[in-house]
Design a protein around this motif. Structure first.
Motif, PDB file in Angstrom:
ATOM      1  N   GLY A   1       0.824  -1.195   0.000  1.00 33.97           N
ATOM      2  CA  GLY A   1       0.000   0.000   0.000  1.00 33.97           C
ATOM      3  C   GLY A   1       0.860   1.247   0.000  1.00 33.97           C
ATOM      4  O   GLY A   1       2.085   1.195   0.029  1.00 33.97           O
ATOM      5  N   GLY A   2       0.176   2.386   0.001  1.00 37.33           N
ATOM      6  CA  GLY A   2       0.878   3.660  -0.052  1.00 37.33           C
ATOM      7  C   GLY A   2       1.069   4.108  -1.490  1.00 37.33           C
ATOM      8  O   GLY A   2       0.840   3.358  -2.436  1.00 37.33           O
TER       9      GLY A   2
ATOM     10  N   ILE B   1       3.737   1.414  -6.704  1.00 36.88           N
ATOM     11  CA  ILE B   1       3.665   2.144  -7.971  1.00 36.88           C
ATOM     12  C   ILE B   1       5.036   2.416  -8.575  1.00 36.88           C
ATOM     13  O   ILE B   1       5.272   2.166  -9.765  1.00 36.88           O
ATOM     14  CB  ILE B   1       2.917   3.480  -7.744  1.00 36.88           C
ATOM     15  CG1 ILE B   1       1.446   3.197  -7.423  1.00 36.88           C
ATOM     16  CG2 ILE B   1       3.045   4.403  -8.950  1.00 36.88           C
ATOM     17  CD1 ILE B   1       0.656   4.423  -7.031  1.00 36.88           C
ATOM     18  N   ASP B   2       5.944   2.927  -7.772  1.00 34.14           N
ATOM     19  CA  ASP B   2       7.216   3.432  -8.298  1.00 34.14           C
ATOM     20  C   ASP B   2       8.027   2.426  -9.102  1.00 34.14           C
ATOM     21  O   ASP B   2       8.636   2.799 -10.114  1.00 34.14           O
ATOM     22  CB  ASP B   2       8.069   3.980  -7.154  1.00 34.14           C
ATOM     23  CG  ASP B   2       7.400   5.144  -6.440  1.00 34.14           C
ATOM     24  OD1 ASP B   2       6.347   5.599  -6.927  1.00 34.14           O
ATOM     25  OD2 ASP B   2       7.910   5.586  -5.406  1.00 34.14           O
TER      26      ASP B   2
ATOM     27  N   ILE C   1      -8.272  -0.211   7.335  1.00 37.91           N
ATOM     28  CA  ILE C   1      -8.312  -0.031   5.877  1.00 37.91           C
ATOM     29  C   ILE C   1      -7.303   1.006   5.404  1.00 37.91           C
ATOM     30  O   ILE C   1      -7.168   1.224   4.201  1.00 37.91           O
ATOM     31  CB  ILE C   1      -9.725   0.328   5.373  1.00 37.91           C
ATOM     32  CG1 ILE C   1     -10.223   1.634   5.987  1.00 37.91           C
ATOM     33  CG2 ILE C   1     -10.691  -0.816   5.657  1.00 37.91           C
ATOM     34  CD1 ILE C   1     -11.510   2.153   5.342  1.00 37.91           C
ATOM     35  N   ALA C   2      -6.580   1.666   6.324  1.00 39.56           N
ATOM     36  CA  ALA C   2      -5.436   2.481   5.913  1.00 39.56           C
ATOM     37  C   ALA C   2      -4.336   1.544   5.428  1.00 39.56           C
ATOM     38  O   ALA C   2      -4.309   0.364   5.781  1.00 39.56           O
ATOM     39  CB  ALA C   2      -4.941   3.323   7.085  1.00 39.56           C
TER      40      ALA C   2
ATOM     41  N   GLU D   1      -3.713   3.271  -2.222  1.00 35.41           N
ATOM     42  CA  GLU D   1      -3.332   1.923  -2.677  1.00 35.41           C
ATOM     43  C   GLU D   1      -3.433   0.884  -1.559  1.00 35.41           C
ATOM     44  O   GLU D   1      -2.701  -0.106  -1.555  1.00 35.41           O
ATOM     45  CB  GLU D   1      -1.899   1.936  -3.246  1.00 35.41           C
ATOM     46  CG  GLU D   1      -1.659   2.936  -4.345  1.00 35.41           C
ATOM     47  CD  GLU D   1      -2.504   2.680  -5.573  1.00 35.41           C
ATOM     48  OE1 GLU D   1      -2.751   1.496  -5.903  1.00 35.41           O
ATOM     49  OE2 GLU D   1      -2.948   3.661  -6.214  1.00 35.41           O
ATOM     50  N   SER D   2      -4.352   1.068  -0.637  1.00 36.07           N
ATOM     51  CA  SER D   2      -4.447   0.149   0.496  1.00 36.07           C
ATOM     52  C   SER D   2      -4.870  -1.245   0.052  1.00 36.07           C
ATOM     53  O   SER D   2      -5.898  -1.406  -0.620  1.00 36.07           O
ATOM     54  CB  SER D   2      -5.447   0.669   1.524  1.00 36.07           C
ATOM     55  OG  SER D   2      -5.641  -0.293   2.538  1.00 36.07           O
ATOM     56  N   PRO D   3      -4.107  -2.287   0.440  1.00 33.84           N
ATOM     57  CA  PRO D   3      -4.518  -3.650   0.080  1.00 33.84           C
ATOM     58  C   PRO D   3      -5.816  -4.061   0.762  1.00 33.84           C
ATOM     59  O   PRO D   3      -6.530  -4.948   0.272  1.00 33.84           O
ATOM     60  CB  PRO D   3      -3.344  -4.511   0.550  1.00 33.84           C
ATOM     61  CG  PRO D   3      -2.653  -3.701   1.591  1.00 33.84           C
ATOM     62  CD  PRO D   3      -2.835  -2.275   1.177  1.00 33.84           C
TER      63      PRO D   3
END
Length: 434
Positions: free
Chosen positions: A268-269, A274-275, A332-333, A343-345
Motif C-alpha cells: 500500500g501507499g 507504484i514506483d 483499511i489504511a 493503494e491500500s490492500p
C-alpha cells in the motif's frame, strides 16, 4: 539572477510556493513556515484550500493547531495558479499514479507544470518532488519552462529532489530526513542546495536530475523486491506448517547480513506499489526487461487474493461459505496508525470479498468514513468495536495492525480471526494466519 535568488533563500526573504498540499506538500509547507519563510500553497482542490485558510487540517497526523500557527505566520493557500509569479521557489508535490496498464500517468505533473509555465518569471527556481522515471525533469519540464524564452541555469533554475515523507513515523521529520537533490546545471544545483539547505538538516547532492530520479526509484524498488521475497516465503512456510513471523524474528537476531522485512496482505501507499513500474516502463525504451522488479510486483499484487483464499478456507472448515457471510475488515489504511488510504490492500480485499457475496464491513479508528476514491466505492462507516459487535461477524480479518485495536478483546470475542499481519504470536483455536 542566481546571486539574487541565493541571497533571498539565505536571508529567508524568498517566497516559497508549494504546489500540491497533500501528504508531501503540507509537511514541507509547515517546515518552511517554521523557519520563517513566507509560504504560498497551491492546490486545485478548493475544499482543501478553504480548510487551510480556516486553520483546519485534513490529514490526521498533522494537527489543526499546526495549520493555524502557519496561517498566523503568513501562510496562504490558493487555487489561483496565476499567483505563481509571487513565489521565488515553486516546489511541485503532486501525485504520479499508474494507469490501468501499469504505465506512468504523468498527467498531474504535466498539467501542473502547464498551469505554472505562463506565470514563471526570471529569478525563480522550480523543484519537482513527485516520484517519476529518470528523464522526466529534463525531457518534460525543461522544454516547457524554456518555452517561456528563459534559459534554465541562467534566467531560471530547475532541480529534482524526491520526497521522502513517511506519514505517521514519529522517528523522522521533514527536517531530519536527508534530502537528495540534482540540478539540470551546476547553477541549478547550487540554487537547489540553497533552497533545501535552510530547512533540511542534510542535503545530498547528486550529479544530475536523472540520478536523483533513479535514487528514489531504487529506494522503493529495494523495499518492493524484499517485501515480494518475504511474501513468497510466507506462502511457502504456510504450506509447510511454519510460522513465517517466528522465522523472521529468529533470523533478525543475526547481527549482520540480514534486514527483516515483514509480509502482509499486499503493498500500500503511494510509493511502493507504484514506483517500480515507472522504471519498468522507462527500461523498455532501452530494450530492457526488468524481470526481477516485475516478478516482485506479481507476488505482491497477488497477496490480497491469498488472504481471501485463507478466509474462504477458514470459513469452509467451519461449514460456511464466503457468500452470505458477514466479514469485518480491521484496518483499511495502508499501514498502521495513519489515515492514509492510498493503494491500500485492505480495499482490494474488501472488493474481492464483496464480489464473492460477502456482507463486508470495516473498523478503523483512523478512517471514520470510507472516503471518496477514484476507483473504489463503498458506502460504509467504521464499526465501533465492542465484544457484542465483534461477535456478530462470521470472520474478522486483521488487515492493518493499528496500535489502537484491543487485540486480546478482538480474539476473545470473534468467532474467527484471519490474521494477515502476524499480530497473534501464539496458536489460538479461532485464529488463522494469512
Amino acid at each position: 539572477m542566481k546571486k539574487e535568488l541565493l541571497d533571498k533563500l539565505t536571508s529567508k526573504d524568498a517566497v516559497i510556493g508549494i504546489v500540491g498540499l497533500g501528504y508531501v506538500g503540507l509537511p514541507l509547507m509547515l517546515r518552511y513556515n517554521e523557519v520563517g519563510f513566507r509560504v504560498l500553497g497551491f492546490d486545485i482542490d478548493q475544499t482543501k484550500v478553504e480548510a487551510l485558510m480556516q486553520g483546519q487540517s485534513y490529514i490526521e497526523h498533522i494537527p489543526a493547531a499546526a495549520i493555524a500557527n502557519a496561517r498566523a505566520g503568513g501562510f496562504e493557500a490558493t487555487a489561483d495558479f496565476a499567483r505563481a509569479s509571487e513565489a521565488d521557489a515553486l516546489i511541485i508535490c503532486v501525485p504520479t499514479p499508474l494507469n490501468k496498464y501499469r504505465e506512468p500517468d504523468l498527467s498531474f505533473v504535466l498539467d501542473t507544470t502547464d498551469s505554472l509555465v505562463p506565470h514563471l518569471r526570471r529569478g525563480q527556481i522550480v523543484s519537482l518532488e513527485s516520484t517519476t522515471y529518470p528523464g522526466t525533469t529534463d525531457e518534460e519540464l525543461l522544454p516547457r519552462i524554456q518555452s517561456r524564452g528563459m534559459k534554465v541555469g541562467e534566467d531560471i533554475f530547475l532541480v529534482y529532489s524526491p520526497e521522502r515523507e513517511d506519514p505517521g513515523n514519529p522517528d523522522f521529520t521533514t527536517r531530519t530526513i536527508p534530502k537528495v537533490c540534482g540540478g539540470i546545471t551546476e547553477a541549478c544545483q547550487e540554487a537547489g542546495l540553497a533552497l533545501y539547505g535552510g530547512v533540511i538538516d542534510r542535503v545530498v547532492p547528486v550529479s544530475s536530475t536523472r540520478a536523483a530520479e533513479m535514487t528514489k526509484l531504487l529506494e522503493n524498488i529495494h523495499r518492493a523486491v524484499n517485501i515480494g521475497l518475504v511474501n513468497e516465503m510466507k506462502i511457502v512456510a504456510d504450506k509447510m506448517g511454519i510460522d513465517i513471523h517466528e522465522v523472521i524474528r529468529a533470523a533478525a537476531t543475526k547481527p549482520f547480513g540480514f534486514v527483516p522485512y515483514h509480509p502482509g496482505p499486499g503493498l500500500g501507499g503511494h510509493c511502493i506499489p507504484i514506483d517500480p513500474f515507472y522504471l519498468t516502463w522507462k527500461a523498455r525504451e532501452y530494450g530492457l526487461h526488468t524481470r526481477f522488479i516485475e516478478l516482485a510486483g506479481e507476488v505482491n499484487s497477488a497477496m490480497p487474493d491469498w488472504v481471501v483464499s485463507k478466509i474462504a478456507n477458514a470459513l469452509n472448515e467451519r461449514k460456511k461459505s464466503i457468500n452470505g457471510s458477514r466479514v469485518l475488515v480491521l484496518g483499511i489504511a495502508y499501514k498502521k496508525n495513519v489515515d492514509d488510504m492510498r493503494e491500500s490492500p485492505s480495499v482490494h480485499i474488501m472488493e474481492r470479498l464483496r464480489a464473492l457475496g460477502a456482507d463486508v464491513a470495516y473498523s478503523d479508528p483512523h478512517v471514520p468514513q470510507f472516503p471518496k476514491m477514484r476507483e473504489h466505492h463503498f458506502d460504509l462507516a467504521s464499526i465501533a468495536l465492542t465484544p457484542e459487535s465483534i461477535a456478530q461477524y462470521d470472520c474478522v480479518v486483521l488487515a492493518t495492525d493499528h496500535d489502537r485495536f484491543d487485540y486480546a478483546s478482538i480474539q476473545a470475542s470473534a468467532q474467527l480471526v484471519v490474521d494477515s499481519r502476524g499480530k497473534y504470536l501464539s496458536i489460538l483455536p479461532n485464529v488463522v494466519k494469512a
